[in-house]
Motif scaffolding. Structure first.
Motif, PDB file in Angstrom:
ATOM      1  N   ALA A 135      -7.564  -3.623  -1.068  1.00  0.00           N
ATOM      2  CA  ALA A 135      -7.206  -4.574  -0.007  1.00  0.00           C
ATOM      3  C   ALA A 135      -8.391  -5.358   0.486  1.00  0.00           C
ATOM      4  N   HIS A 136      -9.572  -4.772   0.370  1.00  0.00           N
ATOM      5  CA  HIS A 136     -10.785  -5.430   0.883  1.00  0.00           C
ATOM      6  C   HIS A 136     -11.462  -6.310  -0.162  1.00  0.00           C
ATOM      7  N   ARG A 137     -10.931  -6.302  -1.400  1.00  0.00           N
ATOM      8  CA  ARG A 137     -11.549  -7.125  -2.434  1.00  0.00           C
ATOM      9  C   ARG A 137     -11.310  -8.602  -2.156  1.00  0.00           C
ATOM     10  N   ALA A 166      -5.739   6.761  -0.429  1.00  0.00           N
ATOM     11  CA  ALA A 166      -5.968   5.758   0.614  1.00  0.00           C
ATOM     12  C   ALA A 166      -7.298   5.051   0.395  1.00  0.00           C
ATOM     13  N   LEU A 167      -8.308   5.804  -0.007  1.00  0.00           N
ATOM     14  CA  LEU A 167      -9.630   5.231  -0.260  1.00  0.00           C
ATOM     15  C   LEU A 167      -9.560   4.190  -1.382  1.00  0.00           C
ATOM     16  N   ASP A 175      -4.220  12.669  -0.600  1.00  0.00           N
ATOM     17  CA  ASP A 175      -3.855  11.535   0.256  1.00  0.00           C
ATOM     18  C   ASP A 175      -5.088  10.733   0.662  1.00  0.00           C
ATOM     19  N   ILE A 213      -6.781   2.620  -2.611  1.00  0.00           N
ATOM     20  CA  ILE A 213      -5.867   1.511  -2.311  1.00  0.00           C
ATOM     21  C   ILE A 213      -6.460   0.574  -1.266  1.00  0.00           C
ATOM     22  N   ASN A 214      -7.062   1.152  -0.239  1.00  0.00           N
ATOM     23  CA  ASN A 214      -7.682   0.301   0.786  1.00  0.00           C
ATOM     24  C   ASN A 214      -8.862  -0.489   0.222  1.00  0.00           C
ATOM     25  N   GLY A 215      -9.531   0.084  -0.770  1.00  0.00           N
ATOM     26  CA  GLY A 215     -10.605  -0.637  -1.425  1.00  0.00           C
ATOM     27  C   GLY A 215     -10.093  -1.889  -2.110  1.00  0.00           C
ATOM     28  N   ARG A 217       0.834  -1.207   0.000  1.00  0.00           N
ATOM     29  CA  ARG A 217       0.000   0.000   0.000  1.00  0.00           C
ATOM     30  C   ARG A 217       0.866   1.253   0.000  1.00  0.00           C
ATOM     31  N   GLU A 218       1.845   1.273   0.886  1.00  0.00           N
ATOM     32  CA  GLU A 218       2.729   2.430   0.988  1.00  0.00           C
ATOM     33  C   GLU A 218       3.538   2.612  -0.295  1.00  0.00           C
ATOM     34  N   ARG A 257       1.304   4.089  -3.019  1.00  0.00           N
ATOM     35  CA  ARG A 257       1.048   5.487  -2.675  1.00  0.00           C
ATOM     36  C   ARG A 257       2.273   6.345  -2.989  1.00  0.00           C
TER      37      ARG A 257
END
Length: 240
Positions: free
Chosen positions: A238-240, A231-232, A227, A234-236, A101-102, A105
């Protein structure tokens, strides 16, 4: 010479004119692709991307527009060269599953910072089907990061497209806002205090949520919203 031949010609050494009799406005040395790119970036840095035309570029190089086509196929080809040059400045990390993620970003932030050095240049990245190796290198690097993080290939491919579109759009809007703020007539409209005043002055019965949350709607300093959105997205993934 067709576009493919012109692209291939970039990898050949320049042909030196051996005529003994100089002609008006003849350059002492042949123009190179690097000179074309450097000069185009100088024009954008000082005047903005909208000012960059083949005629304007030719004038800055002290040559005629027709001579540029020995080095670039057309304006779209020039756009790809410009974005490729900016991509060459990006540092891509070794994919780390624990920090993907980082890493994504950080790559997006590097692209943002490159775009913002040259007002409006991110417009050149839109609707582009890239063949420039530096642009493909960045896409390859982002794909490697997402795959290492466990993102499915199709989701990763589309996520890269969405992320790059957002970065380009964000930078284009920022450049437009900065350009407008340079005008005394519009600077006050773009200020947060003025927007807050306008929102809170709206009739509350017609715009209850806007008036109540005017502070939230106008909040954010620097790249806070950038930012948040990254994050919104990328985190989305991660939840897939």
């Amino acid at each position: 010479m067709n576009p493919r031949e012109r692209r291939a010609a970039r990898h050949q050494p320049p042909t030196i004119d051996t005529e003994a009799t100089p002609r008006p406005r003849r350059r002492k040395a042949p123009i190179t692709v690097d000179q074309v790119i450097n000069t185009a970036l100088d024009v954008i840095a000082t005047e903005g991307y909208e000012a960059l035309t083949m005629r304007r570029l030719a004038g800055a190089l002290d040559t005629g527009p027709a001579s540029l086509y020995a080095h670039v196929v057309n304006k779209a080809d020039l756009d790809e060269l410009l974005i490729g040059r900016l991509c060459a400045e990006l540092v891509l990390p070794e994919p780390d599953p624990a920090a993907w993620r980082e890493q994504v970003r950080d790559v997006c932030t590097q692209i943002r910072d490159q775009y913002l050095k040259f007002p409006g240049i991110s417009r050149a990245a839109l609707a582009m089907a890239p063949t420039d190796l530096e642009i493909v290198r960045v896409s390859e690097g982002m794909l490697a990061i997402l795959l290492a993080g466990g993102v499915a290939p199709q989701a990763a491919a589309w996520a890269i497209d969405a992320l790059l579109l957002y970065v380009a759009a964000y930078c284009l809007e920022t450049s437009i806002a900065r350009q407008r703020s340079a005008s005394d007539d519009t600077a006050w409209v773009l200020g947060r205090d003025e927007l807050l005043r306008r929102f809170t002055a709206l009739p509350a019965d017609t715009f209850p949520h806007t008036t109540r949350h005017a502070a939230e709607l106008t909040a954010g300093e620097g790249h806070d919203r950038f930012d948040f959105t990254l994050a919104l997205m990328i985190n989305g993934l991660a939840h897939r």
